[in-house]
Write a protein that holds these residues in place. Structure first.
Motif, PDB file in Angstrom:
ATOM      1  N   TYR A   4       0.831  -1.209   0.000  1.00  0.00           N
ATOM      2  CA  TYR A   4       0.000   0.000   0.000  1.00  0.00           C
ATOM      3  C   TYR A   4       0.866   1.260   0.000  1.00  0.00           C
ATOM      4  O   TYR A   4       0.662   2.184  -0.783  1.00  0.00           O
ATOM      5  CB  TYR A   4      -0.913  -0.037   1.227  1.00  0.00           C
ATOM      6  N   LYS A  11       1.451   4.147  -2.907  1.00  0.00           N
ATOM      7  CA  LYS A  11       1.244   5.565  -2.610  1.00  0.00           C
ATOM      8  C   LYS A  11       2.473   6.366  -3.041  1.00  0.00           C
ATOM      9  O   LYS A  11       2.360   7.437  -3.633  1.00  0.00           O
ATOM     10  CB  LYS A  11       1.046   5.752  -1.103  1.00  0.00           C
ATOM     11  N   ASN A  36      -7.374  15.271  -2.784  1.00  0.00           N
ATOM     12  CA  ASN A  36      -6.915  14.043  -2.132  1.00  0.00           C
ATOM     13  C   ASN A  36      -5.588  14.264  -1.432  1.00  0.00           C
ATOM     14  O   ASN A  36      -5.379  13.807  -0.319  1.00  0.00           O
ATOM     15  CB  ASN A  36      -6.770  12.920  -3.154  1.00  0.00           C
ATOM     16  N   ASN A  59      -8.194  -0.442  -9.214  1.00  0.00           N
ATOM     17  CA  ASN A  59      -8.430   0.994  -9.367  1.00  0.00           C
ATOM     18  C   ASN A  59      -8.636   1.710  -8.037  1.00  0.00           C
ATOM     19  O   ASN A  59      -8.081   2.764  -7.784  1.00  0.00           O
ATOM     20  CB  ASN A  59      -9.653   1.235 -10.251  1.00  0.00           C
ATOM     21  N   ASN A  60      -9.473   1.121  -7.201  1.00  0.00           N
ATOM     22  CA  ASN A  60      -9.763   1.793  -5.936  1.00  0.00           C
ATOM     23  C   ASN A  60      -8.975   1.174  -4.782  1.00  0.00           C
ATOM     24  O   ASN A  60      -9.506   0.862  -3.742  1.00  0.00           O
ATOM     25  CB  ASN A  60     -11.261   1.765  -5.637  1.00  0.00           C
ATOM     26  N   ARG A  89      -6.986   2.318  -2.678  1.00  0.00           N
ATOM     27  CA  ARG A  89      -7.045   3.037  -1.414  1.00  0.00           C
ATOM     28  C   ARG A  89      -8.297   2.666  -0.614  1.00  0.00           C
ATOM     29  O   ARG A  89      -8.224   2.367   0.577  1.00  0.00           O
ATOM     30  CB  ARG A  89      -7.053   4.526  -1.724  1.00  0.00           C
ATOM     31  N   ASP A  90      -9.439   2.644  -1.307  1.00  0.00           N
ATOM     32  CA  ASP A  90     -10.685   2.308  -0.619  1.00  0.00           C
ATOM     33  C   ASP A  90     -10.638   0.877  -0.108  1.00  0.00           C
ATOM     34  O   ASP A  90     -11.062   0.592   1.011  1.00  0.00           O
ATOM     35  CB  ASP A  90     -11.883   2.470  -1.572  1.00  0.00           C
ATOM     36  N   VAL A  91     -10.112  -0.024  -0.959  1.00  0.00           N
ATOM     37  CA  VAL A  91     -10.031  -1.430  -0.563  1.00  0.00           C
ATOM     38  C   VAL A  91      -9.174  -1.556   0.690  1.00  0.00           C
ATOM     39  O   VAL A  91      -9.568  -2.172   1.675  1.00  0.00           O
ATOM     40  CB  VAL A  91      -9.429  -2.291  -1.710  1.00  0.00           C
ATOM     41  N   SER A 111     -10.706  -0.098   3.830  1.00  0.00           N
ATOM     42  CA  SER A 111     -11.870  -0.785   4.371  1.00  0.00           C
ATOM     43  C   SER A 111     -11.474  -1.860   5.374  1.00  0.00           C
ATOM     44  O   SER A 111     -12.197  -2.120   6.326  1.00  0.00           O
ATOM     45  CB  SER A 111     -12.703  -1.378   3.235  1.00  0.00           C
TER      46      SER A 111
END
Lengths: 356, 380
Positions: A86, A90, A234, A310-311, A313-315, A318
């Protein structure tokens, strides 16, 4: 200082996350979270202190036995790997959007992983020494810029400090705050010497200090950008830095990122070192450099897969809070309780030594 | 084994070094970019016109004696039915990519701002390479005339406008607002802003007044000569000169706002503001020959006149915002929100603001300009 370098990733989007949930009262959940995580690090350092010179893998064998230790080690290995992936993505994202828009991402991954792997191979002590310098530089630059932002920003943007209607969002915010405190578990890979008796107090105050540091970043960003802009961007902290007028330095964002990136690299290295350290304990028979290479390859492949999500960050966000809760609070707490219980039992039996 | 390890190392280094070369694709020399200093937008015949002022960095080096060879600034222009179309048309003319991190000022003509203010500023926000700490101003002039007036003297219009507003801000006569701050205002629930309006005065760029933005469009214009009272709310340290009649002469007095305190209250659904302003005033000179015999009594009398004048200015400024423009560009909304955050959330500020009451309390501390003595009553 180790914590500090791990905060770099969070500083960039923390103001956005905070502004959209707790709004102008963000400082309250941040400080609350830093107290809670402060408690968690006290537990970790107490455990480390109970077994001087040993790390999690060594003493958890004494506390829980071999099988559970392996389970815990595998959990931490996967946990550090996930965070590593992650953070690495980033970092690549940041490099791509600010410096290298045309360079292929997998090349950045390859270069980064080779470098981090090499540094991690050199061992944790060298890394810790390097952090002393990088951490201080990063701290001075960030705090300096924040102070200028406070001076140039509008006070009414952060007022009122408390709004009763925002309190219902606090629990949600606390969940979001788990990510900025992800790095605590790396303490498990640092062996403590017998002189570290004051460590629990020191780390607790360090965590409070990090809380204050986060508050400073969030408040100064909101002051200069305004609450709505902070929510829209963001990378709101970088945008805020871009808006600051500093004499001589026109591109303040590049100035910050020069130091910020060093700190990001340092954060990445410590994660890599943590993965290597845990893996080495799991399979001690394999040579150190082979482990580094294998982890590097696994890491690279995982990053390539993650690039396709794609997402991402959201994954990540969560499930990250639960992982952080387990790794930084639940496991250390259970280990401490069992260790204390064992110590008492052995003391009652009259045959236990001071190390449990 | 050792032999293999060496081979492996060499192989790894070659791969890594080759990989490093891919970064070269991102190396762009600043000379290979068009450095934009000012962007002006206009709407003419229902088309968006895009004017870019580019710093001609080759002007000094060029030995060509051709048209434009010695100009430090070049203007590119394009037009289209929409913002995107205008920009696409502009792109077809560019020989190098644009560098937007050096934009000093965004200038919108009034007709453009009425239609595209929000759309274009949101476009700026999304472009991370564009400088957002620059200024945004409005103009009623033809963009070509603006450029002409500055380029005749080889000066950048953007730098000129920025310098003018900055100087006024420093001297306490106007205020500077970054584009980023404008974006914040345009993203809030309630938007009431003043944007400096520049124009030409005897072919020179100057501040002509302020365009009132209510919601997302321009709804009014406040001329600079009628904006003194408003500046007491908008500027950090406003400083103006007032001419005060006293006996048979006119005294010129420098007035500096030293303290501004606005306290809101909310009772029975009625909003009230207590506005306290303290000024330091210094008598500079009169339009008659000395001696002025400026003693305590004179000071008191002049103070009273000046206080009444200042109070009138402040009161007029509020009245104009409430009645003429019906727009809270005085930022009373923020002051109220800070004290009553819960009540503010459900309010329609547009309606509440125009009905708010204000009690004005002005205090003046008058003295003679430091270093001068107008009390002496003898001439030798």
């Amino acid at each position: 200082m180790i914590f500090l370098t791990l905060t770099t990733y969070s500083t960039i989007d923390l103001p956005k996350i905070m502004a959209q949930t707790a709004g102008r009262s963000s400082w309250i959940p941040i400080m609350a979270a830093s107290v809670i995580f402060g408690g968690a690090v006290v537990i970790i350092t107490k455990l480390n202190n109970m077994y001087p010179g040993k790390v999690l893998f060594d003493y958890s064998q004494e506390i829980t036995g071999r099988f559970i230790t392996y389970l815990i080690a595998i959990f931490y290995l996967l946990f550090f790997l996930l965070i590593g992936v992650y953070l690495k993505l980033k970092l690549v994202g940041l490099l791509k959007s600010n410096f290298l828009p045309q360079t292929p991402q997998f090349i950045m991954l390859l270069m980064g992983i080779s470098l981090f792997g090499y540094v991690a191979y050199k061992g944790i002590t060298n890394i810790a020494r390097m952090f002393e310098i990088i951490g201080i530089l990063f701290l001075i630059v960030t705090v300096g810029l924040c102070v200028i932002m406070l001076y140039e920003g509008m006070i009414y943007n952060i007022l009122p400090f408390f709004n009763i209607t925002e309190t219902k969002e606090y629990m949600h915010t606390m969940k979001d705050l788990a990510t900025p405190f992800t790095g605590l578990a790396v303490l498990f890979i640092i062996p403590f010497t017998a002189q570290n008796k004051k460590a629990p107090k020191v780390v607790f105050f360090t965590l409070l200090f990090i809380g204050l540091f986060y508050v400073l970043i969030v408040e100064s960003t909101i002051m200069i950008l305004g609450i709505n802009n902070t929510i829209v961007f963001n990378d709101s902290f970088i945008e805020a830095i871009k808006t600051v007028n500093v004499p001589v330095i026109e591109r303040t964002d590049i100035f910050y990122l020069t130091f910020g990136l060093t700190s990001l690299f340092a954060g990445m290295i410590i994660m890599f070192a943590a993965i290597v350290e845990v893996a080495y304990r799991l399979i001690p028979k394999v040579k150190h450099h082979i482990i580094v290479i294998i982890i590097g390859i696994v890491f690279f492949i995982l990053c390539l897969f993650a690039l396709k999500i794609n997402n991402m960050r959201d994954v990540f966000e969560s499930f990250a809070p639960y992982l952080v809760l387990i790794s930084s609070i639940l496991i250390p707490m259970l280990l401490l309780i069992i260790a204390q219980a064992k110590k008492r039992i052995s003391q009652k039996a009259g045959g236990g030594d001071s190390n449990g | 084994m050792v032999k293999h390890r060496k081979l492996f190392s060499v192989f790894a280094i070659i791969i890594l070094l080759t990989a490093l070369l891919t970064g070269c694709g991102d190396s762009v020399d600043i000379n290979e970019k068009l450095i934009v200093t000012t962007i002006v937008f206009d709407v003419k015949d229902r088309e968006v016109w895009y004017y870019l002022e580019i710093a001609n960095i080759e002007a000094g080096e060029s030995k060509d004696v051709g048209e434009g060879a010695g100009n430090k600034y070049i203007v590119y222009k394009a037009h289209g039915k929409t913002l995107t179309e205008a920009r696409d048309n502009l792109d077809t003319q560019l020989d190098k990519p644009l560098y937007l991190s050096g934009v000093r000022v965004l200038v919108f003509t009034e007709s453009f701002a009425k239609e595209y203010l929000v759309e274009y500023l949101y476009r700026v926000r999304v472009d991370e390479s564009q400088r957002k700490k620059g200024l945004t101003v409005i103009t009623k002039e033809d963009p070509e005339e603006l450029y002409k007036s500055t380029h005749e003297r080889n000066i950048s219009a953007g730098f000129m406008i920025e310098g003018t507003i900055e100087t006024l801000d420093e001297s306490g006569k106007s205020f500077m607002r970054t584009t980023m701050r404008l974006l914040e205002n345009l993203s809030s629930n309630y938007t009431g802003i003043l944007i400096p309006c520049i124009g030409l005065q005897d072919k020179e760029i100057s501040l002509r007044g302020y365009s009132v933005v209510s919601g997302s469009t321009i709804t009014g214009f406040l001329p600079v000569e009628e904006s003194v009272g408003t500046m007491f709310f908008k500027t950090d340290k406003p400083k103006f000169h007032f001419i005060v009649p006293y006996n048979d002469m006119n005294l010129t007095i420098e007035v500096l706002l030293t303290k501004r305190k606005i306290t809101p209250s909310y009772e029975d659904g009625k909003i009230n503001y207590d506005i306290k302003m303290e000024f330091r005033a210094e008598l500079m000179y009169g339009d008659k020959k000395t001696p002025y015999n400026f003693d305590d009594t004179a000071t008191r009398e002049v103070s009273e006149t000046l206080t009444a004048m200042l109070k009138q200015q402040v009161s007029d400024a509020i009245d104009r915002a409430q009645k003429e423009f019906e727009c809270d560009y005085l930022q009373f909304d923020d002051i109220f929100r800070i004290k009553f955050p819960v009540e503010f959330q459900d309010m329609d500020w547009q309606k509440e603001f125009i009905n708010a009451n204000a009690n004005i309390d002005v205090k003046v501390d008058l003295s003679t300009k430091w270093g001068m003595d107008y009390g002496a009553n003898k001439v030798k």
